[in-house]
Design an enzyme around this catalytic site. Structure first.
Site, PDB file in Angstrom:
ATOM      1  N   HIS A   1       0.814  -1.219   0.000  1.00 14.97           N
ATOM      2  CA  HIS A   1       0.000   0.000   0.000  1.00 14.97           C
ATOM      3  C   HIS A   1       0.846   1.268   0.000  1.00 14.97           C
ATOM      4  CE1 HIS A   1       0.755   0.617   4.346  1.00 14.97           C
ATOM      5  NE2 HIS A   1       0.668  -0.697   4.418  1.00 14.97           N
ATOM      6  N   ASP A   2       0.416   2.234  -0.786  1.00 16.69           N
ATOM      7  CA  ASP A   2       0.972   3.589  -0.838  1.00 16.69           C
ATOM      8  C   ASP A   2       2.370   3.671  -1.430  1.00 16.69           C
ATOM      9  OD1 ASP A   2      -1.266   5.012   0.629  1.00 16.69           O
ATOM     10  OD2 ASP A   2      -0.673   3.575   2.161  1.00 16.69           O
TER      11      ASP A   2
ATOM     12  N   GLY B   1       4.972  -1.088   2.870  1.00 18.50           N
ATOM     13  CA  GLY B   1       4.155   0.093   2.629  1.00 18.50           C
ATOM     14  C   GLY B   1       4.949   1.378   2.558  1.00 18.50           C
TER      15      GLY B   1
END
Length: 256
Positions: free
Chosen positions: A119-120, A137
Protein backbone atom coordinates in the site's frame (compact mmCIF):
# COMPACT_ATOMS: atom_id res chain seq x y z
CA UNK A 1 -10.76 -9.94 -27.16
CA UNK A 2 -12.38 -11.15 -23.92
CA UNK A 3 -12.33 -14.88 -23.21
CA UNK A 4 -15.84 -16.26 -22.60
CA UNK A 5 -14.84 -17.62 -19.18
CA UNK A 6 -13.65 -14.22 -17.91
CA UNK A 7 -15.90 -12.32 -15.50
CA UNK A 8 -16.15 -8.57 -16.17
CA UNK A 9 -18.17 -6.45 -13.77
CA UNK A 10 -20.69 -4.15 -15.47
CA UNK A 11 -19.09 -1.18 -13.67
CA UNK A 12 -15.65 -1.87 -15.16
CA UNK A 13 -14.55 0.26 -18.12
CA UNK A 14 -12.37 -1.41 -20.75
CA UNK A 15 -11.13 0.05 -24.03
CA UNK A 16 -12.44 -1.78 -27.07
CA UNK A 17 -9.13 -3.52 -27.86
CA UNK A 18 -8.26 -4.71 -24.32
CA UNK A 19 -7.56 -8.46 -24.11
CA UNK A 20 -8.72 -10.47 -21.10
CA UNK A 21 -7.60 -14.09 -20.70
CA UNK A 22 -9.45 -17.15 -19.50
CA UNK A 23 -10.94 -17.17 -15.99
CA UNK A 24 -9.75 -13.65 -15.16
CA UNK A 25 -11.95 -11.50 -12.93
CA UNK A 26 -12.25 -7.73 -13.45
CA UNK A 27 -14.13 -5.99 -10.66
CA UNK A 28 -16.14 -2.76 -10.44
CA UNK A 29 -14.39 0.60 -10.68
CA UNK A 30 -11.58 -0.86 -12.78
CA UNK A 31 -10.56 1.05 -15.90
CA UNK A 32 -8.17 -0.42 -18.48
CA UNK A 33 -6.92 1.67 -21.39
CA UNK A 34 -6.18 0.75 -25.00
CA UNK A 35 -3.68 -1.93 -25.92
CA UNK A 36 -3.41 -3.59 -22.51
CA UNK A 37 -3.41 -7.40 -22.41
CA UNK A 38 -4.43 -9.32 -19.30
CA UNK A 39 -3.54 -13.01 -19.07
CA UNK A 40 -5.46 -15.92 -17.63
CA UNK A 41 -6.52 -16.22 -13.98
CA UNK A 42 -5.75 -12.56 -13.19
CA UNK A 43 -7.82 -10.77 -10.54
CA UNK A 44 -8.10 -6.96 -10.69
CA UNK A 45 -10.12 -5.20 -8.00
CA UNK A 46 -11.11 -1.55 -7.95
CA UNK A 47 -10.79 1.29 -7.66
CA UNK A 48 -7.91 0.63 -10.07
CA UNK A 49 -6.84 2.52 -13.20
CA UNK A 50 -4.54 0.80 -15.71
CA UNK A 51 -3.07 2.71 -18.64
CA UNK A 52 -2.13 1.81 -22.19
CA UNK A 53 -0.14 -1.09 -23.63
CA UNK A 54 0.53 -2.98 -20.43
CA UNK A 55 1.18 -6.72 -20.44
CA UNK A 56 -0.16 -8.43 -17.33
CA UNK A 57 0.69 -12.11 -17.06
CA UNK A 58 -1.33 -14.94 -15.53
CA UNK A 59 -2.16 -15.23 -11.84
CA UNK A 60 -1.41 -11.61 -10.91
CA UNK A 61 -3.53 -9.95 -8.21
CA UNK A 62 -3.89 -6.19 -8.63
CA UNK A 63 -5.85 -3.68 -6.58
CA UNK A 64 -6.67 -5.81 -3.54
CA UNK A 65 -7.20 -4.17 -0.16
CA UNK A 66 -4.01 -3.07 1.63
CA UNK A 67 -2.44 -5.46 4.13
CA UNK A 68 -2.72 -2.90 6.90
CA UNK A 69 -4.65 -3.45 10.14
CA UNK A 70 -5.72 0.20 10.11
CA UNK A 71 -7.54 -0.23 6.80
CA UNK A 72 -11.30 0.06 7.37
CA UNK A 73 -12.69 -0.25 3.86
CA UNK A 74 -11.95 3.29 2.65
CA UNK A 75 -12.12 3.94 -1.10
CA UNK A 76 -8.41 4.00 -1.90
CA UNK A 77 -6.80 3.39 -5.31
CA UNK A 78 -4.19 1.65 -7.42
CA UNK A 79 -2.89 3.46 -10.50
CA UNK A 80 -0.71 1.84 -13.15
CA UNK A 81 0.68 3.84 -16.08
CA UNK A 82 1.60 2.78 -19.61
CA UNK A 83 3.89 0.17 -21.20
CA UNK A 84 4.53 -1.87 -18.07
CA UNK A 85 5.32 -5.59 -18.00
CA UNK A 86 3.84 -7.30 -14.93
CA UNK A 87 4.81 -10.95 -14.68
CA UNK A 88 3.24 -13.97 -12.98
CA UNK A 89 1.96 -13.91 -9.38
CA UNK A 90 2.61 -10.21 -8.75
CA UNK A 91 0.54 -8.58 -5.99
CA UNK A 92 -0.08 -4.81 -5.95
CA UNK A 93 -2.28 -3.40 -3.17
CA UNK A 94 -4.31 -0.19 -3.05
CA UNK A 95 -3.31 2.76 -0.84
CA UNK A 96 -4.46 3.84 2.61
CA UNK A 97 -5.97 7.07 3.89
CA UNK A 98 -3.01 7.40 6.27
CA UNK A 99 -0.90 8.31 3.22
CA UNK A 100 -1.81 9.61 -0.24
CA UNK A 101 -4.54 7.01 -0.60
CA UNK A 102 -3.08 5.74 -3.87
CA UNK A 103 -0.45 3.18 -4.80
CA UNK A 104 1.17 4.27 -8.08
CA UNK A 105 3.28 2.51 -10.68
CA UNK A 106 4.52 4.74 -13.49
CA UNK A 107 5.49 3.90 -17.07
CA UNK A 108 7.84 1.46 -18.81
CA UNK A 109 8.56 -0.66 -15.76
CA UNK A 110 9.69 -4.29 -15.93
CA UNK A 111 8.24 -6.11 -12.92
CA UNK A 112 9.13 -9.78 -12.67
CA UNK A 113 7.36 -12.74 -11.08
CA UNK A 114 6.22 -12.77 -7.45
CA UNK A 115 6.94 -9.07 -6.85
CA UNK A 116 4.88 -7.54 -4.04
CA UNK A 117 4.13 -3.80 -4.04
CA UNK A 118 2.36 -2.84 -0.83
CA UNK A 119 0.00 0.00 0.00
CA UNK A 120 0.97 3.59 -0.84
CA UNK A 121 4.16 2.68 -2.69
CA UNK A 122 5.24 5.05 -5.45
CA UNK A 123 7.20 3.42 -8.27
CA UNK A 124 8.42 5.86 -10.93
CA UNK A 125 9.44 5.03 -14.53
CA UNK A 126 11.87 2.64 -16.25
CA UNK A 127 12.50 0.54 -13.15
CA UNK A 128 13.28 -3.18 -12.98
CA UNK A 129 12.03 -5.19 -10.01
CA UNK A 130 13.46 -8.69 -10.27
CA UNK A 131 11.77 -11.86 -9.08
CA UNK A 132 10.48 -11.93 -5.50
CA UNK A 133 11.39 -8.32 -4.71
CA UNK A 134 9.05 -6.99 -2.02
CA UNK A 135 8.20 -3.41 -1.14
CA UNK A 136 6.63 -2.76 2.26
CA UNK A 137 4.15 0.09 2.63
CA UNK A 138 4.97 3.68 1.66
CA UNK A 139 8.18 2.84 -0.24
CA UNK A 140 9.29 5.21 -3.03
CA UNK A 141 11.32 3.93 -6.00
CA UNK A 142 12.79 6.54 -8.37
CA UNK A 143 13.45 6.35 -12.12
CA UNK A 144 15.75 3.64 -13.52
CA UNK A 145 16.25 1.90 -10.18
CA UNK A 146 16.93 -1.84 -10.36
CA UNK A 147 16.16 -4.19 -7.48
CA UNK A 148 17.89 -7.55 -7.62
CA UNK A 149 15.94 -10.71 -6.96
CA UNK A 150 14.67 -11.21 -3.40
CA UNK A 151 15.43 -7.60 -2.45
CA UNK A 152 13.33 -6.59 0.56
CA UNK A 153 12.61 -2.91 1.26
CA UNK A 154 11.44 -1.75 4.69
CA UNK A 155 8.40 0.51 4.94
CA UNK A 156 8.88 4.24 4.27
CA UNK A 157 12.29 3.71 2.62
CA UNK A 158 13.27 5.56 -0.55
CA UNK A 159 15.36 4.15 -3.39
CA UNK A 160 17.01 6.85 -5.49
CA UNK A 161 17.32 7.11 -9.26
CA UNK A 162 19.76 4.76 -11.01
CA UNK A 163 20.27 2.65 -7.88
CA UNK A 164 20.97 -1.06 -8.23
CA UNK A 165 20.71 -3.62 -5.43
CA UNK A 166 22.29 -7.06 -5.34
CA UNK A 167 20.29 -10.25 -5.00
CA UNK A 168 18.98 -10.82 -1.50
CA UNK A 169 19.58 -7.26 -0.28
CA UNK A 170 17.58 -6.06 2.71
CA UNK A 171 17.03 -2.29 2.77
CA UNK A 172 16.34 -0.62 6.12
CA UNK A 173 17.42 2.92 5.21
CA UNK A 174 17.23 5.16 2.14
CA UNK A 175 19.57 4.41 -0.77
CA UNK A 176 20.85 7.60 -2.48
CA UNK A 177 20.79 7.99 -6.27
CA UNK A 178 23.47 6.21 -8.35
CA UNK A 179 24.54 3.87 -5.51
CA UNK A 180 25.10 0.12 -5.71
CA UNK A 181 23.86 -1.57 -2.52
CA UNK A 182 24.01 -5.10 -1.15
CA UNK A 183 23.85 -7.08 2.06
CA UNK A 184 21.71 -7.50 5.16
CA UNK A 185 21.32 -4.81 6.11
CA UNK A 186 22.38 -3.19 2.87
CA UNK A 187 25.54 -1.12 2.63
CA UNK A 188 26.97 0.96 -0.26
CA UNK A 189 29.45 -0.57 -2.72
CA UNK A 190 30.29 2.17 -5.22
CA UNK A 191 28.14 3.64 -7.96
CA UNK A 192 26.12 1.97 -10.69
CA UNK A 193 28.64 2.94 -13.36
CA UNK A 194 27.64 0.28 -15.88
CA UNK A 195 23.98 1.27 -15.67
CA UNK A 196 24.87 4.92 -16.20
CA UNK A 197 26.95 4.04 -19.27
CA UNK A 198 24.04 2.12 -20.74
CA UNK A 199 21.81 5.17 -20.26
CA UNK A 200 24.18 7.45 -22.14
CA UNK A 201 26.05 9.15 -19.30
CA UNK A 202 29.39 10.47 -20.52
CA UNK A 203 32.70 9.59 -18.85
CA UNK A 204 32.83 13.12 -17.45
CA UNK A 205 29.39 12.85 -15.87
CA UNK A 206 30.21 9.46 -14.35
CA UNK A 207 33.50 10.81 -12.98
CA UNK A 208 31.63 13.63 -11.25
CA UNK A 209 29.22 11.15 -9.68
CA UNK A 210 32.14 8.97 -8.52
CA UNK A 211 33.72 12.01 -6.92
CA UNK A 212 30.45 12.76 -5.14
CA UNK A 213 30.27 9.17 -3.90
CA UNK A 214 33.78 9.42 -2.44
CA UNK A 215 32.81 12.67 -0.73
CA UNK A 216 29.73 11.08 0.80
CA UNK A 217 31.22 7.71 1.74
CA UNK A 218 35.03 7.80 1.74
CA UNK A 219 36.03 11.21 3.07
CA UNK A 220 35.21 10.57 6.76
CA UNK A 221 32.81 13.52 6.75
CA UNK A 222 29.63 13.90 8.73
CA UNK A 223 26.49 13.90 6.62
CA UNK A 224 26.15 17.66 7.11
CA UNK A 225 29.77 18.22 6.03
CA UNK A 226 29.29 15.96 3.01
CA UNK A 227 26.19 17.89 1.96
CA UNK A 228 28.12 21.15 2.08
CA UNK A 229 30.92 19.70 -0.05
CA UNK A 230 28.45 18.25 -2.55
CA UNK A 231 26.69 21.60 -2.78
CA UNK A 232 29.96 23.10 -4.04
CA UNK A 233 30.60 20.23 -6.45
CA UNK A 234 27.20 20.50 -8.10
CA UNK A 235 28.09 23.90 -9.58
CA UNK A 236 29.98 21.89 -12.22
CA UNK A 237 27.85 18.73 -12.14
CA UNK A 238 24.09 19.06 -12.60
CA UNK A 239 23.65 15.32 -11.97
CA UNK A 240 24.30 16.00 -8.29
CA UNK A 241 21.08 17.99 -7.97
CA UNK A 242 18.95 14.89 -7.46
CA UNK A 243 21.52 13.49 -5.02
CA UNK A 244 21.44 16.60 -2.86
CA UNK A 245 17.66 16.82 -2.98
CA UNK A 246 17.49 13.18 -1.90
CA UNK A 247 19.82 13.78 1.05
CA UNK A 248 17.81 16.80 2.15
CA UNK A 249 14.48 14.97 2.05
CA UNK A 250 15.52 11.61 3.52
CA UNK A 251 13.53 10.81 6.64
CA UNK A 252 14.94 7.40 7.56
CA UNK A 253 18.59 8.29 7.03
CA UNK A 254 20.78 6.84 4.27
CA UNK A 255 22.76 3.63 4.12
CA UNK A 256 26.39 4.34 5.09
Amino acid sequence: MIHPTAIIDTKAELASDVEIGAYSVIGPEVTIASGTRVGAHVVIEGPTAIGKNNRIYQFASLGAAPQDKKYAGEATRLEIGDNNTIREFCTFNRGTVQDAGTTRIGNDNWIMAYVHIAHDCQVADHTILANNSSLAGHVHIADYAILGGFTLVHQFCKIGAHVITAVGSVIFKDVPPYVTASGYDASPHGINAEGLKRRGFSAERIAAIKRAYKTLYRASLTLEEARAALDEQREDAADLDILLEFLMTSTRGIIR
